[in-house]
Design a protein around this motif. Structure first.
Motif, short mmCIF file in Angstrom:
data_model
loop_
_atom_site.label_atom_id
_atom_site.label_comp_id
_atom_site.label_asym_id
_atom_site.label_seq_id
_atom_site.Cartn_x
_atom_site.Cartn_y
_atom_site.Cartn_z
N THR A 4 66.90 71.07 43.14
CA THR A 4 66.40 70.22 44.21
C THR A 4 65.08 70.79 44.68
O THR A 4 64.98 71.96 45.05
CB THR A 4 67.41 70.14 45.37
N GLU A 15 69.13 66.26 57.51
CA GLU A 15 69.95 67.37 57.04
C GLU A 15 70.02 67.35 55.51
O GLU A 15 70.22 66.31 54.91
CB GLU A 15 71.35 67.19 57.63
N ILE A 16 69.85 68.53 54.91
CA ILE A 16 70.01 68.65 53.46
C ILE A 16 71.22 69.53 53.20
O ILE A 16 71.26 70.67 53.65
CB ILE A 16 68.76 69.27 52.81
N VAL A 17 72.19 68.99 52.50
CA VAL A 17 73.39 69.76 52.14
C VAL A 17 73.45 69.83 50.63
O VAL A 17 73.36 68.81 49.96
CB VAL A 17 74.66 69.07 52.68
N THR A 18 73.58 71.05 50.09
CA THR A 18 73.59 71.16 48.63
C THR A 18 74.46 72.31 48.14
O THR A 18 74.61 73.32 48.82
CB THR A 18 72.15 71.31 48.09
N GLU A 20 73.70 73.50 45.13
CA GLU A 20 72.84 74.16 44.14
C GLU A 20 71.63 74.77 44.85
O GLU A 20 71.49 74.67 46.05
CB GLU A 20 72.42 73.13 43.08
N THR B 16 73.26 67.52 45.76
CA THR B 16 72.53 67.62 47.02
C THR B 16 72.64 66.31 47.79
O THR B 16 72.54 65.24 47.22
CB THR B 16 71.05 67.93 46.76
N ARG B 17 72.86 66.46 49.10
CA ARG B 17 72.92 65.28 49.96
C ARG B 17 71.90 65.44 51.07
O ARG B 17 71.85 66.49 51.71
CB ARG B 17 74.32 65.15 50.55
N VAL B 18 71.09 64.43 51.29
CA VAL B 18 70.13 64.45 52.39
C VAL B 18 70.54 63.37 53.37
O VAL B 18 70.67 62.20 53.00
CB VAL B 18 68.69 64.18 51.90
N VAL B 19 70.80 63.77 54.63
CA VAL B 19 71.09 62.79 55.66
C VAL B 19 69.89 62.76 56.58
O VAL B 19 69.71 63.66 57.40
CB VAL B 19 72.36 63.18 56.44
#
Lengths: 104, 134
Positions: A4, A15-18, A20, B16-19
């Motif tokens: 990413t 918010e970025i949740v990852t 990796e 990956t998640r972007v909120v």
């Protein structure tokens, strides 16, 4: 190369949740929650709380950092915020202001 | 489709998640999930498995994954096989390939025949008549 990448021309507000690793070259405002390594490159601006296994800062970071492995603030970087990590390195020429918790 | 690793390009990886909102002048490849508006000056590529659950605006869009929201592009939009889009498309050019799933309306920059655009054309007159009657 991280899987990413927030490029130099890109701004993320949120918010970025990852799971990796992630590399920031642009702007992030909000929160970064990674299970793997986080690299805030030279020229990047991050206004967010950051958590990851290993957090490398070469750019400007305003926010608290929490790492399961280690935090490195590189030459030319600026960090304003608290750091919680068992291993913490501030390289020569880096700017830092905040509280450090190395779990001693 | 080019995916140069220029300095202003970015990618959102598979897990990956972007909120939140993403803006920029570069290109972006999405393999993960974005829950927030995306506004790009460059090319947006939503790869297979990638999801954008919000409106998108970009120069060009290539969709192999999913977009849940309206899509506006100054250039072209291509929906490849496996793509899924729920929302409207407004773009200069739209390509809809076999195997893409789409429900919504498409607005291309089409040059309408003069009778549909000129205010004195029959279509316009018909509209006026209808309005008068209604």
């Amino acid at each position: 190369m991280a899987s990413t990448v927030i490029g130099a021309g890109i701004t993320v507000e949120g918010e970025i949740v990852t799971d990796e690793d992630i590399s920031i070259q642009g702007v992030v405002r909000g929160k970064i929650d990674a299970k793997d390594a986080v690299s805030i490159e030279q020229g990047a601006t991050v206004e967010a709380d950051v958590s990851g296994s290993e957090v490398q800062v070469g750019g400007h970071l305003t926010g608290n950092v929490r790492a399961t492995d280690r935090v490195v603030i590189a030459t030319g970087a600026r960090v304003i915020g608290d750091v919680k990590s068992a291993r913490f390195t501030i390289q020569d020429g880096a700017q830092f202001k905040g509280h450090v918790d190395m779990d001693v | 489709m080019k995916q140069g690793s220029t300095a202003s390009s970015g990618s959102i990886g598979r897990s990956t998640r972007v909120v939140g909102r993403i803006t920029g002048d570069g290109d972006l490849v999405v393999e993960g999930r974005i829950e927030g508006d995306v506004t790009l000056g460059g090319h947006l590529h939503v790869a297979a498995g990638g999801v954008v659950a919000a409106p998108v605006s970009a120069a060009d869009v290539t969709l192999e994954g999913t977009i849940d929201g309206d899509l506006v592009a100054s250039g072209s939009v291509v929906l490849r096989e496996g793509a899924r889009l729920r929302g409207a498309i407004r773009a200069g050019k739209v390509g809809l390939e076999d195997g893409a799933r789409f429900s919504g309306k498409i607005e291309m920059d089409v040059e309408l025949p003069r009778e549909l655009t000129s205010p004195s054309g029959p279509a316009a007159q018909a509209k006026t008549n209808t309005r008068n009657k209604g």
